[in-house]
Enzyme design. Sequence first.
Site, PDB file in Angstrom:
ATOM      1  N   ASN A   7      -2.960   0.958  11.699  1.00 38.08           N
ATOM      2  CA  ASN A   7      -1.676   1.862  10.882  1.00 38.08           C
ATOM      3  C   ASN A   7      -2.042   3.247  11.621  1.00 38.08           C
ATOM      4  OD1 ASN A   7      -0.758   3.594   9.079  1.00 38.08           O
ATOM      5  ND2 ASN A   7      -2.572   3.254   7.463  1.00 38.08           N
ATOM      6  N   LYS A   9      -0.280   5.885  10.736  1.00 38.00           N
ATOM      7  CA  LYS A   9      -0.036   6.954   9.621  1.00 38.00           C
ATOM      8  C   LYS A   9       1.194   7.787  10.237  1.00 38.00           C
ATOM      9  CE  LYS A   9      -4.564   6.071   7.985  1.00 38.00           C
ATOM     10  NZ  LYS A   9      -5.644   6.430   7.394  1.00 38.00           N
ATOM     11  N   HIS A  85      -1.092   2.155   0.275  1.00 43.39           N
ATOM     12  CA  HIS A  85      -2.226   2.806   0.940  1.00 43.39           C
ATOM     13  C   HIS A  85      -2.714   3.857   0.005  1.00 43.39           C
ATOM     14  CE1 HIS A  85      -4.647   4.968   3.684  1.00 43.39           C
ATOM     15  NE2 HIS A  85      -4.676   4.066   4.477  1.00 43.39           N
ATOM     16  N   GLU A  87      -3.437   6.748   0.631  1.00 43.73           N
ATOM     17  CA  GLU A  87      -2.695   8.252   0.956  1.00 43.73           C
ATOM     18  C   GLU A  87      -1.498   8.191   0.032  1.00 43.73           C
ATOM     19  OE1 GLU A  87      -3.270   7.574   5.191  1.00 43.73           O
ATOM     20  OE2 GLU A  87      -5.389   8.125   4.915  1.00 43.73           O
ATOM     21  N   GLU A 152      -9.879  -1.227   1.197  1.00 41.45           N
ATOM     22  CA  GLU A 152     -10.016  -0.106   1.845  1.00 41.45           C
ATOM     23  C   GLU A 152     -10.749   1.061   0.806  1.00 41.45           C
ATOM     24  OE1 GLU A 152      -7.391   0.619   5.644  1.00 41.45           O
ATOM     25  OE2 GLU A 152      -6.365   1.444   4.021  1.00 41.45           O
ATOM     26  N   GLY A 158     -11.310   7.449   7.122  1.00 47.73           N
ATOM     27  CA  GLY A 158     -11.433   8.626   8.126  1.00 47.73           C
ATOM     28  C   GLY A 158     -12.582   9.335   7.941  1.00 47.73           C
ATOM     29  N   SER A 194     -12.679   3.204   8.460  1.00 50.00           N
ATOM     30  CA  SER A 194     -13.394   3.670   9.563  1.00 50.00           C
ATOM     31  C   SER A 194     -13.976   2.454  10.575  1.00 50.00           C
ATOM     32  CB  SER A 194     -14.932   4.349   9.039  1.00 50.00           C
ATOM     33  OG  SER A 194     -14.640   5.538   8.510  1.00 50.00           O
TER      34      SER A 194
END
Length: 232
Positions: A7, A9, A85, A87, A152, A158, A194
């Site tokens: 991904n 992003k 996702h 985010e 996730e 991250g 991660s």
Amino acid sequence: MKFIIGNWKSNGDIDKKDSMIKSLKSVKTNNKVILCMPFHLLGGGNSVVEIGAQDISLYPNGAYTGDISGQMLKESNVKYVIVGHSERRKYHNETNEIVRKKSENAIANGIIPIICIGESETDKKAGRTMSVVKKMLLDSIPKQGDFIVAYEPCWAIGTGVIPTTNEISAVHETLFKALSKIGRDTTPILYGGSVNPTNASEIMSINNVHGVLVGGASLKYDTFLPIINAAK
Ligand code: 13P
């Protein structure tokens, strides 16, 4: 066969994409490798790697400025799209209902949604992980059609911090059981958060982990290749 999905992003440009696709061309793998790119980089790919998208409009074609519809993704040869996702849930207020509708929209256009779910750090600390992920799963999946699930945990994205092997195993077992109960036991369940060249092999050897969804480490060939090769 495992799924190794990157991904990108809001990262990458035409040169970086071209160089990644070229480098991956000679890789020998039996796994399914997909890179989910920003919209301006959709299309292309080769026999080793497919290009997927990161979002789909909730709506069909029409007066929805800035939205990219399912039909548009289909015309760009997209076969997989990430939906929900964390985010997008966080910065764009996407609810489980929106995620489900987007998933159904993808399926209606022959695109397989990669549906992301995961608990927050607060949920984890409060011991709510299982109930939270199970509800997110059941409320976000489409009524019919094939899909992929990506677990996730928000706190692992991250951060360089990942759950223990036992924690990943327990969540994936819960998700597998919930999917089996509704006749969806062949649904791939991926882990994301991660993932890197060092931990990928162990993560993918966990029961009910059918692949990984990789952020940062998918941006560079040097870190993405060992993850592809870590999949047995
Ligand atoms: P990182 O691999 O950078 O933690 O990102 C995970 C992710 O959000 C993939 O969708």
